[in-house]
Write a protein that holds these residues in place. Structure first.
Motif, PDB file in Angstrom:
ATOM      1  N   ALA A  51       0.833  -1.210   0.000  1.00  0.00           N
ATOM      2  CA  ALA A  51       0.000   0.000   0.000  1.00  0.00           C
ATOM      3  C   ALA A  51       0.862   1.252   0.000  1.00  0.00           C
ATOM      4  O   ALA A  51       0.534   2.251  -0.661  1.00  0.00           O
ATOM      5  CB  ALA A  51      -0.924  -0.004   1.218  1.00  0.00           C
ATOM      6  N   GLN A  52       1.981   1.220   0.724  1.00  0.00           N
ATOM      7  CA  GLN A  52       2.905   2.349   0.746  1.00  0.00           C
ATOM      8  C   GLN A  52       3.615   2.515  -0.603  1.00  0.00           C
ATOM      9  O   GLN A  52       3.758   3.627  -1.109  1.00  0.00           O
ATOM     10  CB  GLN A  52       3.939   2.161   1.853  1.00  0.00           C
ATOM     11  CG  GLN A  52       3.549   2.759   3.189  1.00  0.00           C
ATOM     12  CD  GLN A  52       3.621   4.272   3.197  1.00  0.00           C
ATOM     13  OE1 GLN A  52       4.541   4.870   2.652  1.00  0.00           O
ATOM     14  NE2 GLN A  52       2.636   4.908   3.812  1.00  0.00           N
TER      15      GLN A  52
ATOM     16  N   GLY B 247      -4.098   1.689  -1.031  1.00  0.00           N
ATOM     17  CA  GLY B 247      -4.692   0.464  -0.516  1.00  0.00           C
ATOM     18  C   GLY B 247      -4.756  -0.593  -1.600  1.00  0.00           C
ATOM     19  O   GLY B 247      -4.197  -0.421  -2.698  1.00  0.00           O
ATOM     20  N   PRO B 248      -5.448  -1.698  -1.345  1.00  0.00           N
ATOM     21  CA  PRO B 248      -5.516  -2.795  -2.314  1.00  0.00           C
ATOM     22  C   PRO B 248      -5.989  -2.378  -3.702  1.00  0.00           C
ATOM     23  O   PRO B 248      -5.430  -2.830  -4.706  1.00  0.00           O
ATOM     24  CB  PRO B 248      -6.492  -3.774  -1.658  1.00  0.00           C
ATOM     25  CG  PRO B 248      -6.283  -3.564  -0.200  1.00  0.00           C
ATOM     26  CD  PRO B 248      -6.059  -2.083  -0.054  1.00  0.00           C
TER      27      PRO B 248
ATOM     28  N   MET C  85      -6.855  -9.131   5.091  1.00  0.00           N
ATOM     29  CA  MET C  85      -8.185  -8.803   4.584  1.00  0.00           C
ATOM     30  C   MET C  85      -8.173  -7.653   3.587  1.00  0.00           C
ATOM     31  O   MET C  85      -9.106  -7.493   2.815  1.00  0.00           O
ATOM     32  CB  MET C  85      -9.131  -8.461   5.737  1.00  0.00           C
ATOM     33  CG  MET C  85      -9.575  -9.653   6.545  1.00  0.00           C
ATOM     34  SD  MET C  85     -10.860  -9.186   7.727  1.00  0.00           S
ATOM     35  CE  MET C  85     -11.230 -10.774   8.459  1.00  0.00           C
ATOM     36  N   GLY C  86      -7.153  -6.804   3.634  1.00  0.00           N
ATOM     37  CA  GLY C  86      -7.106  -5.674   2.715  1.00  0.00           C
ATOM     38  C   GLY C  86      -7.697  -4.403   3.268  1.00  0.00           C
ATOM     39  O   GLY C  86      -7.840  -3.410   2.552  1.00  0.00           O
ATOM     40  N   SER C  87      -8.051  -4.392   4.549  1.00  0.00           N
ATOM     41  CA  SER C  87      -8.633  -3.197   5.157  1.00  0.00           C
ATOM     42  C   SER C  87      -7.557  -2.252   5.696  1.00  0.00           C
ATOM     43  O   SER C  87      -7.511  -1.070   5.334  1.00  0.00           O
ATOM     44  CB  SER C  87      -9.599  -3.599   6.283  1.00  0.00           C
ATOM     45  OG  SER C  87      -9.004  -4.555   7.143  1.00  0.00           O
ATOM     46  N   ALA C  88      -6.670  -2.752   6.552  1.00  0.00           N
ATOM     47  CA  ALA C  88      -5.633  -1.908   7.147  1.00  0.00           C
ATOM     48  C   ALA C  88      -4.729  -1.205   6.128  1.00  0.00           C
ATOM     49  O   ALA C  88      -4.274  -0.084   6.392  1.00  0.00           O
ATOM     50  CB  ALA C  88      -4.785  -2.728   8.124  1.00  0.00           C
ATOM     51  N   PRO C  89      -4.427  -1.802   4.954  1.00  0.00           N
ATOM     52  CA  PRO C  89      -3.574  -1.100   3.991  1.00  0.00           C
ATOM     53  C   PRO C  89      -4.115   0.250   3.552  1.00  0.00           C
ATOM     54  O   PRO C  89      -3.342   1.137   3.174  1.00  0.00           O
ATOM     55  CB  PRO C  89      -3.515  -2.064   2.799  1.00  0.00           C
ATOM     56  CG  PRO C  89      -3.718  -3.405   3.396  1.00  0.00           C
ATOM     57  CD  PRO C  89      -4.691  -3.187   4.531  1.00  0.00           C
TER      58      PRO C  89
ATOM     59  N   TYR D 195     -12.015   3.728   5.297  1.00  0.00           N
ATOM     60  CA  TYR D 195     -11.781   2.694   4.285  1.00  0.00           C
ATOM     61  C   TYR D 195     -12.726   2.877   3.096  1.00  0.00           C
ATOM     62  O   TYR D 195     -12.343   2.711   1.942  1.00  0.00           O
ATOM     63  CB  TYR D 195     -11.978   1.298   4.890  1.00  0.00           C
ATOM     64  CG  TYR D 195     -10.936   0.918   5.919  1.00  0.00           C
ATOM     65  CD1 TYR D 195      -9.757   1.644   6.051  1.00  0.00           C
ATOM     66  CD2 TYR D 195     -11.130  -0.164   6.769  1.00  0.00           C
ATOM     67  CE1 TYR D 195      -8.815   1.309   6.994  1.00  0.00           C
ATOM     68  CE2 TYR D 195     -10.185  -0.520   7.711  1.00  0.00           C
ATOM     69  CZ  TYR D 195      -9.022   0.212   7.828  1.00  0.00           C
ATOM     70  OH  TYR D 195      -8.078  -0.131   8.760  1.00  0.00           O
ATOM     71  N   GLY D 196     -13.971   3.225   3.399  1.00  0.00           N
ATOM     72  CA  GLY D 196     -14.919   3.464   2.318  1.00  0.00           C
ATOM     73  C   GLY D 196     -14.585   4.709   1.521  1.00  0.00           C
ATOM     74  O   GLY D 196     -14.653   4.714   0.291  1.00  0.00           O
ATOM     75  N   GLU D 197     -14.188   5.790   2.233  1.00  0.00           N
ATOM     76  CA  GLU D 197     -13.913   7.056   1.548  1.00  0.00           C
ATOM     77  C   GLU D 197     -12.775   6.923   0.531  1.00  0.00           C
ATOM     78  O   GLU D 197     -12.882   7.386  -0.600  1.00  0.00           O
ATOM     79  CB  GLU D 197     -13.567   8.146   2.550  1.00  0.00           C
ATOM     80  CG  GLU D 197     -13.256   9.486   1.888  1.00  0.00           C
ATOM     81  CD  GLU D 197     -12.831  10.561   2.865  1.00  0.00           C
ATOM     82  OE1 GLU D 197     -11.638  10.906   2.866  1.00  0.00           O
ATOM     83  OE2 GLU D 197     -13.688  11.042   3.617  1.00  0.00           O
TER      84      GLU D 197
END
Length: 476
Positions: A117-118, A131-132, A274-278, A366-368
């Motif tokens: 992600a970085q 993110g993902p 899960m791909g959320s924290a990235p 995460y949604g934004e």
């Protein structure tokens, strides 16, 4: 028709969460652990060092610590209170051991996805986002895959899960204080709206404060309980290990239940892979992608090994888990009441508010960031914010089971898509880690530029920095 739909959703969720995803997450986590040379064990001291090396940055940029807090705000939710209790109630004390194991394995997966992600983050007016969806588009050259992921995470995390969190808050307050659920929901929505309309910087600041407060309070209570029962701790630890591997459990068939519940609740809690924290990891201004990968890896360990273990010790030391009529939040309330008295119910309601409200913030962000990936028009972001607030109000007064189950399905599909992507791109993450370690061995504070690894010519950030610059902002 509703019954048929519910049945199909339950069938698919059972296939995803009880079988496919557990195998994938454990298998891929073990592969990442091996390929990274067990980084989650050998670099634990470095994780702590980089976490606190830059708690603030200039301007409107997000510090590494604030990005950590955004991700922890989403990770640390009611599952840390109710999920652990459910795992112990259904799987026995041995489930706690398997939660520890899955956290140790999953922290390697978290490193890979957050480092990616970085690497593939982009610049925006607030600093950075990614993110993902972003590494799927740039790293894999699959815009459609990123769009699919963006839709899945926005629906599950941004909308439905926030309705569930507000539902948990209002029910907890109603049970403890007799408050009207709609009134609590409206107050919460007003506060929440003021934060999210303030932008990502305000989300980061609020997450930082809330996560610190709730972590200190809850862990403090757990430490108090442990100290009160210090002579029982060897017995409790032996009970956890015995039930994880004991002959009695194998003969009785409950060993499988301990393993399944420990793995499921561990994965639900720490979100590794899960791909959320990235999405939060990408916002940080840092000198090297591996730094945020290490920080997020530490977040997985913190969530499960410290916060979830706090709940486990509270429950196991009380003995309340042996009562088959208690489960979830009721079990934790009963256990805490044994230790600190009847006022524990109200205290736990406040803790549920802190846990759930912090999750609202993380889920919203995460949604934004994924809405912005799908469409750059700010009108869509404003519409999304209104939809989120509406779902918070809706969730405060009602909980529709089919919607919750559908969110689980969307999240399961989201995880599958992310695991495929990070496995394909993992060689980039390991190359970044090797570059970081090489610079550390040379006595340097690692600084990354995209020319250090072949194949990163098309990424937007990580241009070569001026030689005289020493700030994180200039480097990234």
């Amino acid at each position: 028709m509703i019954d048929f739909l519910q049945g199909m959703i339950n069938l698919l969720n059972d296939l995803l969460w009880s079988k496919l995803l557990i195998v994938l997450l454990i298998g891929i986590g073990l592969y990442f652990t091996y390929r990274s040379k067990f980084m989650q064990f050998r670099m634990i001291r470095e994780m702590l060092r980089v976490l606190f090396e830059s708690k603030s940055v200039s301007g409107d940029n997000i510090s590494p610590f604030q990005a950590f807090c955004i991700s922890m705000a989403a990770r640390v939710g009611t599952g840390n209170i109710t999920g652990v209790a459910i795992a112990v109630a259904l799987g026995g004390p041995g489930a706690v051991f398997w939660m520890w194991v899955i956290a140790l394995i999953g922290s390697a997966s978290s490193f890979v996805e957050s480092t990616l992600a970085q690497v593939y983050k982009i610049k925006d007016k607030n600093g950075f986002r990614g993110g993902p969806a972003y590494y799927m588009q740039t790293g894999l050259k699959k815009r459609w895959m990123g769009a699919l992921f963006a839709v899945l995470i926005t629906i599950s995390f941004g909308l439905v899960f926030n309705a569930v969190q507000s539902n948990t808050i209002t029910i907890a307050f109603e049970n403890s204080f007799g408050t009207d659920r709609l009134t609590v929901g409206i107050i919460m929505t007003v506060i929440f709206g003021a934060i999210i309309f303030g932008g990502v910087k305000r989300i980061a600041q609020m997450s930082e404060y809330i996560v610190i407060v709730l972590a200190v309070l809850y862990i403090g209570v757990a430490v108090f309980v442990v100290l009160m029962n210090i002579t029982k701790m060897p017995e409790v630890l032996a009970l956890i290990v015995k039930n994880a591997f004991g002959i009695d459990q194998i003969a009785g068939g409950s060993l499988g239940a301990a393993l399944l519940q420990g793995v499921k609740r561990g994965l639900f809690s720490n979100e590794a892979g899960m791909g959320s924290a990235p999405n939060a990891a990408a916002t940080a201004t840092t000198s090297h992608p591996a730094k945020q990968g290490l920080i997020q890896s530490f977040g997985v360990l913190t969530d499960t090994l410290i916060i979830c273990t706090s709940t486990a010790f509270i429950v196991l030391l009380s003995g309340a888990y042996t009562d088959p009529s208690l489960n979830g939040i009721e079990l934790t309330q009963a256990a805490l009441s044994v230790h600190i008295g009847s006022w524990a119910s109200g205290f736990l309601a406040i803790m549920v508010f802190l846990f759930a409200f912090s999750t609202l913030l993380g889920n919203y962000y995460y949604g934004e960031t994924n809405i912005e990936f799908l469409h750059s028009n700010k009108a869509w972001v404003r519409l999304y914010r209104i939809a989120v607030l509406a779902m918070v109000i809706f969730g405060s007064v009602a909980k529709v089971q089919v919607v919750w189950d559908l969110a689980d399905l969307f999240m399961g599909l989201m995880v599958v898509v992310n695991l495929i992507a990070i496995t394909w791109l993992s060689k980039i993450a390991f190359a970044v880690l090797n570059d970081y370690v090489k610079q550390k061995k040379a006595g340097k504070d690692p600084v990354f530029t995209k020319d250090r690894i072949p194949g990163l010519e098309e990424i937007e950030c990580w241009e070569s920095a001026p030689a005289a610059s020493g700030s994180d902002q200039a480097r990234s």
